[in-house]
Design a protein around this motif. Structure first.
Motif, PDB file in Angstrom:
ATOM      1  N   ARG A 133     -27.389  11.433  14.787  1.00 27.93           N
ATOM      2  CA  ARG A 133     -27.030  11.328  16.353  1.00 27.93           C
ATOM      3  C   ARG A 133     -27.172  10.259  16.875  1.00 27.93           C
ATOM      4  O   ARG A 133     -28.488  10.008  16.887  1.00 27.93           O
ATOM      5  CB  ARG A 133     -27.490  12.434  17.118  1.00 27.93           C
ATOM      6  N   TRP A 134     -26.098   9.045  17.715  1.00 25.92           N
ATOM      7  CA  TRP A 134     -26.440   8.359  18.211  1.00 25.92           C
ATOM      8  C   TRP A 134     -26.596   7.915  19.934  1.00 25.92           C
ATOM      9  O   TRP A 134     -26.021   8.781  20.242  1.00 25.92           O
ATOM     10  CB  TRP A 134     -25.627   6.903  18.037  1.00 25.92           C
ATOM     11  N   VAL A 135     -27.309   7.460  20.416  1.00 28.51           N
ATOM     12  CA  VAL A 135     -26.612   7.560  21.728  1.00 28.51           C
ATOM     13  C   VAL A 135     -27.574   6.022  22.256  1.00 28.51           C
ATOM     14  O   VAL A 135     -28.022   5.297  23.073  1.00 28.51           O
ATOM     15  CB  VAL A 135     -28.334   8.388  23.293  1.00 28.51           C
ATOM     16  N   ASN A 136     -26.052   5.241  23.189  1.00 28.87           N
ATOM     17  CA  ASN A 136     -25.077   5.558  22.744  1.00 28.87           C
ATOM     18  C   ASN A 136     -24.093   5.446  21.112  1.00 28.87           C
ATOM     19  O   ASN A 136     -24.228   4.312  21.264  1.00 28.87           O
ATOM     20  CB  ASN A 136     -23.916   5.016  23.149  1.00 28.87           C
ATOM     21  N   PRO A 137     -23.082   5.925  20.793  1.00 30.41           N
ATOM     22  CA  PRO A 137     -22.349   5.680  19.447  1.00 30.41           C
ATOM     23  C   PRO A 137     -21.487   4.073  20.032  1.00 30.41           C
ATOM     24  O   PRO A 137     -21.024   4.198  20.691  1.00 30.41           O
ATOM     25  CB  PRO A 137     -21.145   6.548  19.143  1.00 30.41           C
ATOM     26  N   ARG A 138     -21.912   3.012  18.957  1.00 31.86           N
ATOM     27  CA  ARG A 138     -21.327   1.737  19.068  1.00 31.86           C
ATOM     28  C   ARG A 138     -20.385   1.352  19.525  1.00 31.86           C
ATOM     29  O   ARG A 138     -19.776   0.967  20.013  1.00 31.86           O
ATOM     30  CB  ARG A 138     -21.726   1.051  17.845  1.00 31.86           C
ATOM     31  N   ASN A 139     -19.126   2.475  18.501  1.00 29.45           N
ATOM     32  CA  ASN A 139     -17.943   2.810  19.114  1.00 29.45           C
ATOM     33  C   ASN A 139     -17.334   2.671  20.658  1.00 29.45           C
ATOM     34  O   ASN A 139     -16.534   2.348  21.507  1.00 29.45           O
ATOM     35  CB  ASN A 139     -16.746   3.569  18.379  1.00 29.45           C
ATOM     36  N   CYS A 140     -18.067   3.825  20.819  1.00 30.20           N
ATOM     37  CA  CYS A 140     -18.519   4.382  22.681  1.00 30.20           C
ATOM     38  C   CYS A 140     -18.783   3.001  23.665  1.00 30.20           C
ATOM     39  O   CYS A 140     -17.908   2.635  24.252  1.00 30.20           O
ATOM     40  CB  CYS A 140     -18.544   5.942  22.844  1.00 30.20           C
ATOM     41  N   LEU A 141     -19.780   2.314  22.923  1.00 32.00           N
ATOM     42  CA  LEU A 141     -20.135   1.566  24.161  1.00 32.00           C
ATOM     43  C   LEU A 141     -18.780   0.138  23.743  1.00 32.00           C
ATOM     44  O   LEU A 141     -19.108   0.182  24.813  1.00 32.00           O
ATOM     45  CB  LEU A 141     -20.940   0.599  23.601  1.00 32.00           C
ATOM     46  N   SER A 142     -18.755  -0.192  22.864  1.00 34.68           N
ATOM     47  CA  SER A 142     -17.449  -0.886  22.871  1.00 34.68           C
ATOM     48  C   SER A 142     -16.186  -0.792  23.423  1.00 34.68           C
ATOM     49  O   SER A 142     -15.737  -1.253  24.112  1.00 34.68           O
ATOM     50  CB  SER A 142     -17.233  -1.176  21.062  1.00 34.68           C
ATOM     51  N   ALA A 143     -15.273   0.703  23.925  1.00 35.07           N
ATOM     52  CA  ALA A 143     -14.500   0.734  24.071  1.00 35.07           C
ATOM     53  C   ALA A 143     -15.119   0.348  25.846  1.00 35.07           C
ATOM     54  O   ALA A 143     -13.628   0.089  26.608  1.00 35.07           O
ATOM     55  CB  ALA A 143     -13.911   1.602  23.869  1.00 35.07           C
ATOM     56  N   ALA A 144     -15.793   0.986  25.719  1.00 32.53           N
ATOM     57  CA  ALA A 144     -16.677   1.083  27.347  1.00 32.53           C
ATOM     58  C   ALA A 144     -16.860  -0.047  28.212  1.00 32.53           C
ATOM     59  O   ALA A 144     -16.559   0.117  29.589  1.00 32.53           O
ATOM     60  CB  ALA A 144     -17.363   2.244  27.523  1.00 32.53           C
ATOM     61  N   ARG A 145     -17.016  -1.186  27.274  1.00 33.68           N
ATOM     62  CA  ARG A 145     -17.861  -2.511  28.210  1.00 33.68           C
ATOM     63  C   ARG A 145     -16.468  -2.867  28.498  1.00 33.68           C
ATOM     64  O   ARG A 145     -16.738  -3.744  29.791  1.00 33.68           O
ATOM     65  CB  ARG A 145     -18.599  -2.924  27.017  1.00 33.68           C
ATOM     66  N   PRO A 146     -15.546  -2.922  28.752  1.00 29.65           N
ATOM     67  CA  PRO A 146     -14.336  -3.803  28.873  1.00 29.65           C
ATOM     68  C   PRO A 146     -14.415  -3.640  30.320  1.00 29.65           C
ATOM     69  O   PRO A 146     -13.845  -2.402  30.746  1.00 29.65           O
ATOM     70  CB  PRO A 146     -12.936  -3.908  28.471  1.00 29.65           C
ATOM     71  N   LYS A 147     -14.910  -4.768  31.774  1.00 31.48           N
ATOM     72  CA  LYS A 147     -15.451  -4.015  33.002  1.00 31.48           C
ATOM     73  C   LYS A 147     -12.539  -3.531  33.807  1.00 31.48           C
ATOM     74  O   LYS A 147     -13.138  -3.185  33.876  1.00 31.48           O
ATOM     75  CB  LYS A 147     -15.418  -5.216  33.911  1.00 31.48           C
ATOM     76  N   ILE A 148     -12.666  -4.894  33.598  1.00 32.80           N
ATOM     77  CA  ILE A 148     -10.990  -4.766  33.774  1.00 32.80           C
ATOM     78  C   ILE A 148     -10.223  -3.279  33.569  1.00 32.80           C
ATOM     79  O   ILE A 148      -9.913  -3.039  34.220  1.00 32.80           O
ATOM     80  CB  ILE A 148     -10.109  -5.598  33.813  1.00 32.80           C
ATOM     81  N   SER A 149     -10.223  -2.716  32.384  1.00 36.45           N
ATOM     82  CA  SER A 149     -10.220  -1.907  31.904  1.00 36.45           C
ATOM     83  C   SER A 149     -10.670  -0.570  32.363  1.00 36.45           C
ATOM     84  O   SER A 149     -10.170   0.408  32.959  1.00 36.45           O
ATOM     85  CB  SER A 149     -10.528  -1.138  30.089  1.00 36.45           C
ATOM     86  N   GLN A 150     -12.298  -0.559  32.727  1.00 39.12           N
ATOM     87  CA  GLN A 150     -12.927   0.508  33.576  1.00 39.12           C
ATOM     88  C   GLN A 150     -12.033   0.951  34.717  1.00 39.12           C
ATOM     89  O   GLN A 150     -12.404   2.307  34.983  1.00 39.12           O
ATOM     90  CB  GLN A 150     -14.013  -0.270  33.754  1.00 39.12           C
ATOM     91  N   LEU A 151     -11.749  -0.017  35.161  1.00 35.21           N
ATOM     92  CA  LEU A 151     -11.201  -0.013  36.655  1.00 35.21           C
ATOM     93  C   LEU A 151     -10.329   0.609  36.637  1.00 35.21           C
ATOM     94  O   LEU A 151      -9.719   1.713  37.102  1.00 35.21           O
ATOM     95  CB  LEU A 151     -10.388  -1.420  37.240  1.00 35.21           C
ATOM     96  N   LYS A 152      -9.378  -0.057  35.545  1.00 34.45           N
ATOM     97  CA  LYS A 152      -7.583   1.218  35.442  1.00 34.45           C
ATOM     98  C   LYS A 152      -8.323   2.403  35.146  1.00 34.45           C
ATOM     99  O   LYS A 152      -7.142   3.683  35.399  1.00 34.45           O
ATOM    100  CB  LYS A 152      -6.780   1.277  34.581  1.00 34.45           C
ATOM    101  N   ARG A 153      -9.289   2.662  34.034  1.00 29.68           N
ATOM    102  CA  ARG A 153      -9.647   3.998  33.405  1.00 29.68           C
ATOM    103  C   ARG A 153     -10.528   4.958  34.743  1.00 29.68           C
ATOM    104  O   ARG A 153      -9.724   6.493  35.298  1.00 29.68           O
ATOM    105  CB  ARG A 153     -10.147   4.489  32.742  1.00 29.68           C
ATOM    106  N   ALA A 154     -10.867   3.774  35.613  1.00 32.62           N
ATOM    107  CA  ALA A 154     -11.418   4.941  36.978  1.00 32.62           C
ATOM    108  C   ALA A 154     -10.293   4.820  37.520  1.00 32.62           C
ATOM    109  O   ALA A 154     -10.539   6.491  38.573  1.00 32.62           O
ATOM    110  CB  ALA A 154     -12.806   3.981  37.506  1.00 32.62           C
ATOM    111  N   LYS A 155      -9.214   4.372  38.472  1.00 26.36           N
ATOM    112  CA  LYS A 155      -8.252   5.060  38.738  1.00 26.36           C
ATOM    113  C   LYS A 155      -7.848   6.190  38.748  1.00 26.36           C
ATOM    114  O   LYS A 155      -7.326   6.993  39.436  1.00 26.36           O
ATOM    115  CB  LYS A 155      -7.994   3.457  39.077  1.00 26.36           C
ATOM    116  N   TYR A 185     -15.244   7.902  28.141  1.00 23.56           N
ATOM    117  CA  TYR A 185     -15.716   7.623  26.929  1.00 23.56           C
ATOM    118  C   TYR A 185     -17.056   7.798  25.553  1.00 23.56           C
ATOM    119  O   TYR A 185     -16.976   6.651  24.661  1.00 23.56           O
ATOM    120  CB  TYR A 185     -16.858   6.112  27.639  1.00 23.56           C
ATOM    121  N   GLY A 186     -17.101   8.709  25.499  1.00 25.45           N
ATOM    122  CA  GLY A 186     -17.993  10.049  24.872  1.00 25.45           C
ATOM    123  C   GLY A 186     -19.010   9.260  25.188  1.00 25.45           C
ATOM    124  O   GLY A 186     -20.080   9.299  24.046  1.00 25.45           O
ATOM    125  N   LEU A 187     -19.324   9.186  26.180  1.00 25.04           N
ATOM    126  CA  LEU A 187     -20.831   8.327  26.263  1.00 25.04           C
ATOM    127  C   LEU A 187     -21.998   9.528  26.916  1.00 25.04           C
ATOM    128  O   LEU A 187     -21.331  10.494  27.943  1.00 25.04           O
ATOM    129  CB  LEU A 187     -21.156   7.457  27.535  1.00 25.04           C
TER     130      LEU A 187
END
Length: 306
Positions: free
Chosen positions: A103-125, A257-259
């Protein structure tokens, strides 16, 4: 709670790992470290062609949880150093792959998906957060129109990198007020990331450990475009409460994001719901314990060992 063995992946001077490891030991929980900046100094990995078993220096068997904190490799200033760094990264990635069944806290693929700040804004909206009016552009005319729509009250932010370099050669690039005389230089080298300047009274950092949320209000005692650039003594830290709607949105964002762990930064603009700034999927939290006295250490360990 069943006994667990934790592997902390970080670098050798990480204060978070040092403090967490000490508490894990106090609670009789096995913890091992894998430091990206030192692991290659004495390392061998033998994979024989016959039926003999492989041998791998530094491999910790029977790990239950990998705490993927952060990874720092030597800075490359020459072509040779770049080659060396990539070789070390390749070996490190291969070593981490040996723990894929943990078990990973957090999984690396989830971290990679969650890091882009601009994509975060779109998802949060999409999840119902209010977000700042935002423009990413390399056009001076677009920037001028955007600034005019907000009466010139805009800020420039880094898209990805907060700190460039290290030590005396480091450059801190944070959020900064943008005035008209700097519009052209702001987009001269690469597209710029611009937002309306919100009239917020304080920022809120929400530390998320699984289903537990720990919100803290940060109020600047000095004027600053970016509160992160102030010294701790110039920031008032206090625990606060979130409204139920915001709390549910944070849960939904983390789940999308699976975090299991992260830090969400919001702007408090008064009577309205907070405005989403960004998600830090491996955000800092230890200083909040020091500044407020709230015990975050044991809840984090409970998350690791659940």
């Amino acid at each position: 709670m069943a006994q667990k063995t934790v592997l902390a992946v970080s670098n050798s001077d990480d204060a978070h790992v040092r403090v967490v490891a000490q508490r894990l030991n106090e609670r009789s929980i096995d913890v091992h470290r894998l430091d990206s900046d030192t692991f290659a100094s004495d390392h061998h990995w033998c994979i024989p062609s016959d039926n003999k078993d492989s041998s791998l220096t530094g491999f910790i068997p029977n790990v239950d949880v990998v705490w993927y904190r952060k990874v720092v490799f030597p800075e490359a200033r020459t072509i040779v150093q770049s080659f060396v760094r990539q070789e070390i990264e390749g070996l490190f990635d291969s070593l981490l792959a040996e723990y894929d069944n943990c078990r990973w806290v957090n999984p690396r693929n989830c971290l990679s998906a969650a890091r882009p700040k601009i994509s975060q804004l779109k998802r949060a909206k999409q999840l119902g957060f209010r977000v700042p009016d935002t423009l990413i552009t390399s056009s001076l005319e677009e920037l001028k129109v955007f600034a005019a729509s907000h009466d010139g009250r805009i800020v420039a932010k880094p898209i990805q990198v907060q700190v460039v370099g290290s030590g005396n050669d480091s450059l801190v690039v944070g959020t900064r007020n943008l005035s008209p005389e700097h519009y052209e230089s702001a987009i001269s080298c690469c597209p710029g990331y611009f937002q309306e300047k919100l009239p917020f009274t304080s920022e809120i950092r929400v530390i998320v450990f699984g289903k537990q949320q720990y919100p803290f209000r940060l109020t600047a005692r000095k004027d600053a475009a970016d509160i992160k650039q102030l010294k701790l003594k110039d920031i008032k830290h206090e625990q606060c409460r979130l409204d139920g709607s915001t709390s549910k949105k944070i849960d939904a964002l983390m789940a999308s994001y699976g975090l299991e762990f992260g830090a969400v930064d919001l702007a408090d603009i008064g009577d309205e719901e907070p405005v989403f700034f960004e998600l830090n999927p491996n955000g800092q939290w230890l200083w909040l314990q020091y500044m407020t006295g709230e015990n975050l250490l044991d809840p984090f360990i409970d998350l690791l060992c659940c």
